[in-house]
Structure formats: C-alpha cells, structure tokens
Enzyme design. Sequence first.
Site, PDB file in Angstrom:
ATOM      1  N   LYS A 156     112.936  72.347  17.605  1.00  0.00           N
ATOM      2  CA  LYS A 156     113.821  73.163  18.425  1.00  0.00           C
ATOM      3  C   LYS A 156     115.131  73.445  17.682  1.00  0.00           C
ATOM      4  O   LYS A 156     115.789  72.520  17.188  1.00  0.00           O
ATOM      5  CB  LYS A 156     114.139  72.445  19.741  1.00  0.00           C
ATOM      6  CG  LYS A 156     112.928  72.297  20.631  1.00  0.00           C
ATOM      7  CD  LYS A 156     112.354  73.655  21.012  1.00  0.00           C
ATOM      8  CE  LYS A 156     111.149  73.512  21.905  1.00  0.00           C
ATOM      9  NZ  LYS A 156     110.521  74.830  22.180  1.00  0.00           N
ATOM     10  N   ASP A 160     112.067  77.011  16.582  1.00  0.00           N
ATOM     11  CA  ASP A 160     111.980  77.697  17.875  1.00  0.00           C
ATOM     12  C   ASP A 160     113.347  77.676  18.551  1.00  0.00           C
ATOM     13  O   ASP A 160     113.846  76.608  18.907  1.00  0.00           O
ATOM     14  CB  ASP A 160     110.944  76.961  18.746  1.00  0.00           C
ATOM     15  CG  ASP A 160     110.731  77.621  20.095  1.00  0.00           C
ATOM     16  OD1 ASP A 160     111.379  78.645  20.382  1.00  0.00           O
ATOM     17  OD2 ASP A 160     109.894  77.099  20.869  1.00  0.00           O
ATOM     18  N   GLU A 178     110.924  81.362  16.035  1.00  0.00           N
ATOM     19  CA  GLU A 178     110.373  81.708  17.359  1.00  0.00           C
ATOM     20  C   GLU A 178     111.493  82.025  18.343  1.00  0.00           C
ATOM     21  O   GLU A 178     112.484  81.299  18.413  1.00  0.00           O
ATOM     22  CB  GLU A 178     109.539  80.523  17.835  1.00  0.00           C
ATOM     23  CG  GLU A 178     108.837  80.714  19.162  1.00  0.00           C
ATOM     24  CD  GLU A 178     107.840  79.564  19.407  1.00  0.00           C
ATOM     25  OE1 GLU A 178     107.194  79.122  18.431  1.00  0.00           O
ATOM     26  OE2 GLU A 178     107.729  79.109  20.560  1.00  0.00           O
ATOM     27  N   GLU A 210     105.937  84.175  24.673  1.00  0.00           N
ATOM     28  CA  GLU A 210     105.359  83.130  25.525  1.00  0.00           C
ATOM     29  C   GLU A 210     105.707  83.285  26.995  1.00  0.00           C
ATOM     30  O   GLU A 210     105.012  82.754  27.851  1.00  0.00           O
ATOM     31  CB  GLU A 210     105.831  81.752  25.040  1.00  0.00           C
ATOM     32  CG  GLU A 210     107.320  81.530  25.233  1.00  0.00           C
ATOM     33  CD  GLU A 210     107.786  80.156  24.748  1.00  0.00           C
ATOM     34  OE1 GLU A 210     107.635  79.894  23.546  1.00  0.00           O
ATOM     35  OE2 GLU A 210     108.288  79.378  25.572  1.00  0.00           O
ATOM     36  N   ASP A 267     100.919  82.953  26.640  1.00  0.00           N
ATOM     37  CA  ASP A 267     100.548  81.694  27.292  1.00  0.00           C
ATOM     38  C   ASP A 267      99.510  82.030  28.353  1.00  0.00           C
ATOM     39  O   ASP A 267      99.772  82.842  29.248  1.00  0.00           O
ATOM     40  CB  ASP A 267     101.795  81.064  27.931  1.00  0.00           C
ATOM     41  CG  ASP A 267     101.502  79.695  28.524  1.00  0.00           C
ATOM     42  OD1 ASP A 267     102.233  78.749  28.187  1.00  0.00           O
ATOM     43  OD2 ASP A 267     100.565  79.567  29.341  1.00  0.00           O
ATOM     44  N   HIS A 281     100.686  80.235  22.980  1.00  0.00           N
ATOM     45  CA  HIS A 281     101.646  79.215  23.407  1.00  0.00           C
ATOM     46  C   HIS A 281     100.915  78.222  24.311  1.00  0.00           C
ATOM     47  O   HIS A 281     100.046  78.610  25.087  1.00  0.00           O
ATOM     48  CB  HIS A 281     102.763  79.905  24.187  1.00  0.00           C
ATOM     49  CG  HIS A 281     103.788  79.003  24.789  1.00  0.00           C
ATOM     50  ND1 HIS A 281     103.820  78.698  26.127  1.00  0.00           N
ATOM     51  CD2 HIS A 281     104.830  78.352  24.231  1.00  0.00           C
ATOM     52  CE1 HIS A 281     104.854  77.907  26.373  1.00  0.00           C
ATOM     53  NE2 HIS A 281     105.481  77.666  25.248  1.00  0.00           N
ATOM     54  N   GLU A 325      99.237  75.092  19.380  1.00  0.00           N
ATOM     55  CA  GLU A 325     100.488  74.414  19.756  1.00  0.00           C
ATOM     56  C   GLU A 325     100.149  73.126  20.500  1.00  0.00           C
ATOM     57  O   GLU A 325      99.771  73.165  21.681  1.00  0.00           O
ATOM     58  CB  GLU A 325     101.373  75.303  20.625  1.00  0.00           C
ATOM     59  CG  GLU A 325     102.637  74.535  21.032  1.00  0.00           C
ATOM     60  CD  GLU A 325     103.767  75.407  21.539  1.00  0.00           C
ATOM     61  OE1 GLU A 325     103.516  76.525  22.018  1.00  0.00           O
ATOM     62  OE2 GLU A 325     104.932  74.936  21.444  1.00  0.00           O
TER      63      GLU A 325
END
Length: 366
Positions: A155, A183, A209, A236, A259, A286, A319
């Site tokens: 992250k 991300d 991301e 996502e 997703d 995702h 993922e």
Amino acid sequence: MKITDVHCHHLSYPLQEPFANSRQWVHERTAHVIEIHTDNGLVGWGEGTAAIAVDAIKAHLFGRDPFDSRRIWVDLADQGWGNVAAISAVDIALWDLQGKAVGRPIYQLLGGASRLKIPAYASGLFRRQRPHNTKALTDEAQGYVDAGFGAIKMKVGLGRHYDVTNVAAIRQAVGDQILFAVDANCGYDVGTAIDVGRRLADYDPYWYEEPVAKNDVAGNIEVRLALPGLRIAGGEQLQGLSAYRDLISQRAFDIVQPDISIAGGFTECQRIEALAQAHGLRVLPHMWGTAIRLAATAHWQATIPDDPEGLCPQPSLFEFDMTENGLRTELACEPILATDGFVSVPEAPGLGIEIDRKVLERYSIN
Ligand code: CA
C-alpha cells in the site's frame, strides 16, 4: 431446475489488529452472501458487496431457472436493481447452481481453463499502528518471499516520504527478482501521483494501482503518459460494463482489475474481459473477500487466456489477500490456499467449495 428459496447473510469479522490503506482504517471485514435453493435440492452461493433486499429478490427469483443467468441479470438491472454489487452475488450463486446441476466446475462452463494453478501475488503490506514500521514491512515482505511468492503488493498513497522510504526498503530487502506492485487506493491527485510515481520508478514497481480517482479518465491517462514504463492498474471499484467503457477504450489503464463481486459476477466480468482484450489491456482480477469470492475469482481467472500467448507470457497474477480474515480462511470447509506462490482452482462442481454453516452463523449479523 427452479428456484424455491433465497437467504441473505450479512457477515462481519472483527480484526484483532486494524490496518489502513491510503483512505481508511479497517477494523472489520464484512460481506453480503446469498444462498439460493432449487427444487432438486441444490444450494448455490454468491457474494456481493452491497446489501440485497431479500423480499424483493425472493419475489423476483422464485420459479426461475438458474440456467437463465444472463436473462436474470438483465431483468434485475432493468427493474431498478441499479446496484450491480448486489446483482453480482445473485449471478455467482446462479453459476454455482449451474455447475452443480451438470456436475462441472464453473471454469468449464466458462469455456475451459487456461491454467488450474494460478501464480499469486501476496497482497498485504498495509500501514499498521506499530513502532519501527519500515522494519515490520520489510519483515512481512521477506516472509512472503520465504513462503514462495514471486510477487508482492504494498500500500502506498500514504505520503511521498512514507511511500518512497518504504518502497525503497522493501525493494532492498526482497531483491531485484521479485515482482513488486504498489497500490495507492485513489489516494492522490494527478500532480502528486506523478511526482510520487517518478520517485518510485527507481525501485522498479511492476504496476502502480489506482493512483488517482477511480473513474477519472483524463486523470488516469495523464498519470499513465507521464510515467512511461510504469503500468497503471485500476477498475476494482467499478460496477458493470458501461462503467469501464471510457477507461478501457481510451486506455486509461494498462491493467484492468474487475472484482467479480462488484463488477457483476461471471456474466458481466466476461463482457468486461472481452472489452479489455479488444483494446489490448490485461485483465488481472481484484480479490478482496470471503472464500466464496476467492473461489469465484479463481474460476474466472483460470479461464482468461494469456494475451498474447507465447513462450514467455505476461503472468496471470492472482490477488491473494494475506491479511487476517476468517471469512476467507474459515467459511469454506476446505480453504483455498496459496501454496508455493500458486492458487489451485477448485475442481469440484460449481464453485467447488462447501460452506461451513457453523462459521456462517458465527459471523452473521443479520
Ligand atoms: Ca487495490
């Protein structure tokens, strides 16, 4: 086969230790699960990210045939079920029923698997409330490498200093050969995203991301063009094919990440995949949910061909959420695990998992 009953479950799993991305602290994991029964005794399971109005969905689904899944999808959307994140749950459950009815795993109903072992990336490396955060992050990253993962994601979007310091430390710790994605969870404006992206480029991030707002076509394009060689990923949070149209057709992303429990289930995700493929964009789904979404994503991702196929294709990367979540690890009687960096796709009929009803009840907050 006719639908005879529907149950909805709102689940919550409280975390022992909260964690944060660039947008929020997470204290619990939640899910909306649907269970659809049929007159031949089968039960189909689905997961979405929006609450399902149980009486309305019962009235709509009673007596219908689960094999009419596309028609049911369109009817739900037409009848004001604007929330595709709820329709997603219904769609996944209908495909689970179709597979169980014919004794085939969903990946075969989708046209057959390109792979039954999907290379996974360890999705973790969140911000936590702890001393010596950088050391804790590098230890976590090293743990993923030691467990056999060839790819990890961290992250960012948490400020230029935080991002650069920690990305540099992790790259130093894991070496050059590990695929390392970052991300930002839409945490930056365009200028900041470009500034941070240029600094992170020194550490060879594989993709960047959600650098900016999820549906900002011009903004994502600006970031992408300003950072040559750095792949931009996103999508996502988007619901339904039309939400992807401009982002894909204008090439705002290099990698599209629908997703299955938000974008519309198997039915809609196949259409999004086709649109992305027509524009030469990669699709890497995702996954952030329970064992149901994990299984559904595995079936879909198993069927996405390498594009282009060849001796050294770009890897399909699954993922794999590495954070604490009993809804992922306990809800299926046999949990789906990442072993030596690969996820094995369930091969039993439908989603290929059996739900543990005791666990379902334990985390239910209906
Ligand atoms: Ca993400």
